[in-house]
Structures are given as structure tokens and as C-alpha cells.
Design an enzyme around this catalytic site. Structure first.
Site, PDB file in Angstrom:
ATOM      1  N   LEU A  72     -30.188  34.432  34.571  1.00 49.95           N
ATOM      2  CA  LEU A  72     -28.907  35.142  34.728  1.00 49.95           C
ATOM      3  C   LEU A  72     -28.610  35.304  36.218  1.00 49.95           C
ATOM      4  O   LEU A  72     -29.487  35.128  37.057  1.00 49.95           O
ATOM      5  CB  LEU A  72     -28.999  36.503  34.027  1.00 49.95           C
ATOM      6  CG  LEU A  72     -29.140  36.360  32.513  1.00 49.95           C
ATOM      7  CD1 LEU A  72     -29.762  37.612  31.895  1.00 49.95           C
ATOM      8  CD2 LEU A  72     -27.782  36.062  31.875  1.00 49.95           C
ATOM      9  N   CYS A  76     -24.543  32.590  42.477  1.00 47.56           N
ATOM     10  CA  CYS A  76     -24.851  33.363  43.697  1.00 47.56           C
ATOM     11  C   CYS A  76     -26.305  33.203  44.131  1.00 47.56           C
ATOM     12  O   CYS A  76     -26.576  32.800  45.258  1.00 47.56           O
ATOM     13  CB  CYS A  76     -24.458  34.831  43.484  1.00 47.56           C
ATOM     14  SG  CYS A  76     -25.052  35.932  44.747  1.00 47.56           S
ATOM     15  N   CYS A  81     -24.101  32.468  47.427  1.00 46.96           N
ATOM     16  CA  CYS A  81     -24.222  33.564  48.414  1.00 46.96           C
ATOM     17  C   CYS A  81     -25.608  33.649  49.043  1.00 46.96           C
ATOM     18  O   CYS A  81     -25.725  33.860  50.252  1.00 46.96           O
ATOM     19  CB  CYS A  81     -23.962  34.935  47.795  1.00 46.96           C
ATOM     20  SG  CYS A  81     -22.826  34.994  46.434  1.00 46.96           S
ATOM     21  N   HIS A 131     -34.179  34.763  40.562  1.00 48.94           N
ATOM     22  CA  HIS A 131     -33.827  34.407  39.186  1.00 48.94           C
ATOM     23  C   HIS A 131     -34.647  35.217  38.186  1.00 48.94           C
ATOM     24  O   HIS A 131     -34.125  35.747  37.199  1.00 48.94           O
ATOM     25  CB  HIS A 131     -34.126  32.924  38.921  1.00 48.94           C
ATOM     26  CG  HIS A 131     -33.342  31.974  39.760  1.00 48.94           C
ATOM     27  ND1 HIS A 131     -32.251  32.329  40.480  1.00 48.94           N
ATOM     28  CD2 HIS A 131     -33.507  30.639  39.975  1.00 48.94           C
ATOM     29  CE1 HIS A 131     -31.764  31.273  41.108  1.00 48.94           C
ATOM     30  NE2 HIS A 131     -32.511  30.228  40.814  1.00 48.94           N
ATOM     31  N   PHE A 496     -24.108  57.302  67.035  1.00 49.70           N
ATOM     32  CA  PHE A 496     -24.080  56.508  68.264  1.00 49.70           C
ATOM     33  C   PHE A 496     -25.497  56.003  68.593  1.00 49.70           C
ATOM     34  O   PHE A 496     -26.437  56.754  68.461  1.00 49.70           O
ATOM     35  CB  PHE A 496     -23.560  57.398  69.388  1.00 49.70           C
ATOM     36  CG  PHE A 496     -23.292  56.669  70.655  1.00 49.70           C
ATOM     37  CD1 PHE A 496     -22.156  55.900  70.786  1.00 49.70           C
ATOM     38  CD2 PHE A 496     -24.184  56.750  71.703  1.00 49.70           C
ATOM     39  CE1 PHE A 496     -21.905  55.210  71.964  1.00 49.70           C
ATOM     40  CE2 PHE A 496     -23.937  56.065  72.878  1.00 49.70           C
ATOM     41  CZ  PHE A 496     -22.805  55.298  73.013  1.00 49.70           C
TER      42      PHE A 496
END
Ligand code: FAD
Ligand code: KPC
Length: 518
Positions: A72, A76, A81, A131, A496
Site C-alpha cells: 500500500l 509515492c 516523492c 512498503h 530566532f
């Protein structure tokens, strides 16, 4: 029927075995014999299908997911990705190693050790763990039923065939993704013509010269990576780079900084240029292109990388169900992901751009909520966006040019300020400190675009590192009905030194009744 739950190592072994053997068996994770009417069958278990089915299950309904891959998560983690981020992270590190070669604690940069093939092999060897986790989580934690390693055939709006069996449901949700449009010119089939999917599957030799076809995100991202490894890269794009229709709100100042940066790093950028043919006998040796003056030129290369964009994988389901599609084959849906056929929903890349994970996953959630009887609409016309060059580039809202077209009183706060771009080591920020002190012109660029009348921010734009997280929340604040003002920004608490300077810079101007640029 499932008799036991696999752990991650077992899933990884099962997936590896299934990918190696074309005749491998389907994998069943069913609560019973599956001879029931499911609340929804999800055809495709990528980001859209996995998130949507999990949401529906969490709402107490009974979904079944079917995917032709043995895992599934879809494209990606397998080809899109995840490798893109691996390559882009490598590109940023390589870039830094080149600029600082032999300085400070950096060794002399050894280009022979920067290999595309090595990184592709690293990805191939490692992707199985993601995976396995997707399968483990979906089975053990999310309790979603699924059938993997089985191509689904949609029969009608309630019926799907897969793994030699027939399954029925009240609703169908189609999430079968998109694919890279193949090149159609002569030579397009030659070995050495690759795209984002085939690169990670088929690359077998180290490329030395690459021609990228296309001018969108994938072209810039993969081109920047290839160039950073030492593979000389030319981008050939018909439209101006990063002005392709699939991208919106790209600020011209940001675009120019990026393109100048790519040239500075040795890339060749050819806009207004189109591919005529890929040349070579048994392997790519060049790309024949037509430049803006109509001249034909051969660009010698051993890799032609196709980044011309994707097409929805809609043909089979359109034929089976009579679904309405748009001009690029994408399935048309309303804001609840409903198609023109009752009880049939479509989600993710299958419904067209933006082809992004947030959209895929939230479409899935939208379909689930509507199937469960909770009317829920998803408007993805506005969203935060990002890409990688050797930098992380993030933006949300209007570009400066768009803002000036729509508003009379536009104020821009930017760093470095306009006119002294190359004089100061700013932005000096987390992730760019070494550049700020040693190569100020490489420290990036940030910009906040404000409507002076309402004092509301219209857009944020950032080139640097580490700002992506902030943009997820900035997007949310901007899209509130009341928006986000410079005054509210000035009241926020910056940590900062932080990557984007929007809070501190806003505070320097928020005291003025009449806003002016900074
Ligand atoms: P997919 O993930 O493609 O899932 C479709 C599934 O359907 C697949 O698992 C497939 O096996 C299955 N399937 C197809 N046909 C059948 C059938 N007949 N039977 C059973 N199963 C079938 N987005 C981001 O937000 N961030 C990024 O950094 C990013 N990087 C990217 C990099 C690249 C190179 C590319 C190409 C895309 C990138 N994207 C990124 C976009 C993102 O990958 C997609 O938007 C997302 O994966 C789409 O999910 P999906 O579920 O719609 O489709
Ligand atoms: C490892 C990882 O989270 C990237 S792959 C995501 C696929 S899914 O969770 O189905 O959207």
C-alpha cells in the site's frame, strides 16, 4: 481470510518476493471470506486509497482496498516523492560540498564519488522498508481489509473482480493514479530515455550528460540533482521554466533567483525550445531540438529525461462505468469527490492536478466522510506549494505580480531588500549560515506580499532551507476568513534564528499606519 498478522520484516520479505516473481500470488488480508457487501471498495491503495479507506474504517464502516502492487502507499514511496526527496537532499549536500570544496572542514570535492546510479541503488535497496510499514500499519493498526498484488477490474458500480474473485460494495472509490505521458517523437523508445518512474527501475549506467524535456517541478528537481552529481544537464522547455500551467503563484523574483542559480551551477536552460527526436542507434546519443529561432540543434547526451507531465490512468474505468472526464482524461468530480455515476467516487491523481499528497490524502478523507453520511467538501483551489532545486522553495498565496494586478496598495517585505541583493549576507538563517558568511549571494531569498489597505498578507515566498513546516501553518492562517495581518505576524513569537524571517520583519513595519516596503 487472514489467519495471522505479519510483522515488518515478514512484510518486507513477502513484498520483495512478490516483486521479483511475476507469477506471485495475491495477498489477502480479509476479516472473513470477503463474501459480504462492503461499504466501499477502494480501487487503488495509494495515498488517496490508503488514507481514505483508513478514515472510513475509523468511522466504523467496512472498506476493502485492492491494489495491483504488493504494498500500500502507491507511487509515492515506490517511485515518486520518496526518491525525489532522497535525490533532492543529496543535491543540496552535493551543492554545499562543491561550494566549500577544500575550505574549512570540507574535503576537496571528488566528483567521481557523486553518482546518480549509487543513489538510485541506495533507494532500490531501501524502499522495501517503507512498503512493509505501509502494509503493517494498515493491517495491524488501522484494521483495514485489503487484497494486494492483484489488478482490479471494475465490472459495474457495485462490483469489482480481483484475484480471480468477485467483490461487491455499496460504493466504489477509484484512486488508480496517473502515469508519466510517454514521449511520442522518433527515438522515444531507445534505452536511455527515462522518467521519474523508470529512472528508479531501469537505470543501469552512470549518465554523464542529460537532456531534460519539460519545465515544471520534476524538470527542475531532477535536473538540479543530476547537475549536482556532475552529470551536465540541459533543460529543454517549450514554455518558460516554472511557468507551466500546472504551477500557480510562482513569483517572478523567486523564479529568476532560481533560474540564475541553476545557470550559476552550470546547467543550460533552453526555453521556447521543443524536442524533435531522440537520436541514437541502440542507445541514446543525443536529443534533436528546435530552438526559438527555428534552428535544429543536436544536444549530445546519454540520458533523455522525460518530465513532460502526467496523465490520469482513467481509460479502463471510464470505459467500464461511463464516467465523465476532462480534457486531459482526468475524472470529473464535485467537491465531495462524487463522479457522475451514483455511488462512484474518484480521488487523488486520477482527478487531475494538483498532483500532490495533501490533495490525494484529503480527497480520500472527503470520499470516506461522504460515504459515511457526513457531507464534507474539499476545495483544493488554493494550497501551499514547494519544490526543490538545490534549495527548498516554498510558497503560498499570491505572487507579487498577481497581487499588484489585483490590489492598488501592495507592500513587499523581502530579504535581501530590493536593490542590494548581492551586497549583504542576508537572509542569515538556519540552514544557510555557512553561505551567509562565506557566499552571501547563495543565502536564498524571502518575500512577504501585503495588501496595505487591509494590512492582510497576500502571499509568502521562500528560497532557503527548513521553511516547509511553517508554510503548512501559514497556509491555514492565510485561508481563514479573517486572513492574517502584518500586525498579527508582528505579535507572534519567533524562534530566532529561524529559516523564514516573516515575523521579525513584520514587527519592524507593523507600527506604521501607512505601510511601506522593507
Ligand atoms: P498513486 O499513489 O499512484 O496510487 C494509485 C494506486 O493504484 C497504485 O498503488 C497502483 O498500483 C494502483 N492501481 C492502478 N491501477 C490499478 C488496478 N487496475 N487495480 C488495482 N490497483 C491499481 N507530492 C507531494 O505532495 N510531495 C512530493 O514531494 C511529491 N513528489 C513527487 C515526485 C514525483 C517525481 C512525482 C511524479 C510525484 C510527486 N508527488 C509529490 C505527487 C504524489 O506522488 C502523488 O500526488 C500521489 O502519490 C498520488 O496518490 P494517488 O493515491 O492518487 O495515486
Ligand atoms: C514513508 C512515507 O510516509 C512515504 S509514503 C506515504 C504513502 S501514504 O502514507 O499511503 O500516503
Amino acid at each position: 481470510m487472514t489467519d495471522h498478522y505479519l510483522d515488518n520484516a515478514e512484510w518486507q520479505a513477502a513484498i520483495a518476493d512478490a516483486l521479483e516473481r511475476p507469477d506471485s500470488e495475491p495477498m489477502f488480508n480479509l476479516r472473513d471470506d470477503g463474501d459480504v457487501v462492503y461499504d466501499a471498495i477502494w480501487v487503488g491503495g495509494g495515498a488517496a486509497g490508503r488514507f481514505g479507506s483508513a478514515y472510513l474504517r475509523a468511522m466504523g464502516k467496512r472498506p476493502l482496498v485492492i491494489d495491483r502492487w504488493p504494498f500500500l502507499g502507491g507511487s509515492c514511496p515506490h517511485q515518486a516523492c520518496v526518491p525525489h526527496h532522497l535525490f533532492s537532499e543529496a543535491a543540496a549536500l552535493l551543492d554545499r560540498s562543491r561550494w566549500f570544496s577544500g575550505e574549512l572542514f570540507f574535503p576537496e570535492f571528488d566528483e567521481s564519488r557523486a553518482s546518480i546510479l549509487d543513489l538510485v541503488k541506495l533507494f532500490r535497496a531501501g524502499r522495501g522498508s517503507a512498503h512493509a510499514f505501509m502494509n503493517w500499519q494498515t493491517q495491524s493498526q488501522l484494521e483495514v481489509e485489503f487484497i494486494l498484488n492483484a489488478t482490479a477490474e471494475v465490472v459495474d458500480r457495485n462490483t469489482v473482480r480481483a484475484a480471480g474473485r468477485t467483490f461487491t460494495a455499496e460504493n466504489l472509490v477509484l484512486g488508480i493514479g496517473a502515469y508519466q505521458k510517454p514521449l511520442t517523437c522518433p527515438g522515444a523508445e531507445l534505452p536511455g530515455v527515462l522518467d521519474w518512474a523508470t529512472l528508479v527501475e531501469d537505470l543501469d549506467e552512470e549518465p554523464t550528460r542529460c537532456v531534460i524535456i519539460g519545465g515544471g517541478k520534476v524538470a527542475v528537481e531532477y535536473g538540479s540533482f543530476f547537475q549536482a552529481t556532475g552529470c551536465h544537464t540541459t533543460i529543454v522547455s517549450r514554455s518558460p521554466i516554472l511557468r507551466t500551467p500546472s504551477l500557480h503563484h510562482v513569483d517572478e523574483g523567486i523564479r529568476r533567483y532560481l533560474l540564475e542559480g541553476m545557470r550559476l551551477r552550470g546547467m543550460t536552460l533552453m526555453e521556447g525550445t521543443s524536442l524533435i527526436a531522440v537520436e541514437g542507434d541502440d542507445r541514446v546519443t543525443g536529443a534533436r531540438v528546435r530552438d526559438p529561432d527555428g534552428r535544429e540543434i543536436t544536444l549530445e547526451c546519454d540520458l533523455v529525461f522525460n518530465a513532460t507531465g502526467e496523465r490520469a490512468n482513467s481509460d479502463a474505468v471510464v470505459a467500464a462505468l461511463g464516467l465523465q472526464t476532462g480534457s486531459a482524461g482526468e475524472i470529473l468530480v464535485d467537491s465531495r469527490m462524487r463522479t457522475n455515476v451514483e455511488g462512484v467516487y474518484a480521488v487523488g491523481d486520477l482527478i487531475g492536478p494538483p498532483m500532490e499528497m495533501f490533495k490525494a490524502r484529503k480527497c480520500g478523507m472527503a470520499a470516506a466522510r461522504n460515504i459515511a453520511g457526513e457531507p464534507w467538501e474539499f476545495d483544493f483551489s488554493e494550497y501551499p506549494d514547494f519544490l526543490h532545486s538545490t534549495y527548498e522553495v516554498t510558497w503560498v498565496g499570491l505572487s507579487e505580480e498577481e497581487a499588484r494586478e489585483r490590489y492598488d496598495d501592495v507592500t513587499v517585505i523581502q530579504m535581501p531588500p530590493k536593490g542590494i541583493e548581492h551586497e549583504i549576507p542576508l537572509p542569515c538563517a538556519e540552514g544557510t549560515m555557512l553561505y551567509a558568511f562565506a557566499r552571501p549571494e547563495l543565502t536564498g531569498l524571502l518575500k512577504c506580499v501585503i495588501d496595505g489597505e487591509s494590512r492582510r498578507v497576500l502571499g509568502f515566498h521562500h528560497i532557503g532551507y527548513g521553511a516547509k513546516d511553517a508554510f503548512q501553518y501559514l497556509d491555514y492562517l492565510l485561508r481563514r476568513p479573517e486572513g492574517l495581518t502584518i500586525d498579527e505576524l508582528g505579535e507572534m513569537n519567533e524562534l530566532f534564528l529561524n529559516p523564514e524571517h516573516f515575523i521579525q520583519l513584520s514587527r519592524l513595519r507593523a507600527g506604521r499606519r501607512e505601510l511601506v516596503d522593507l
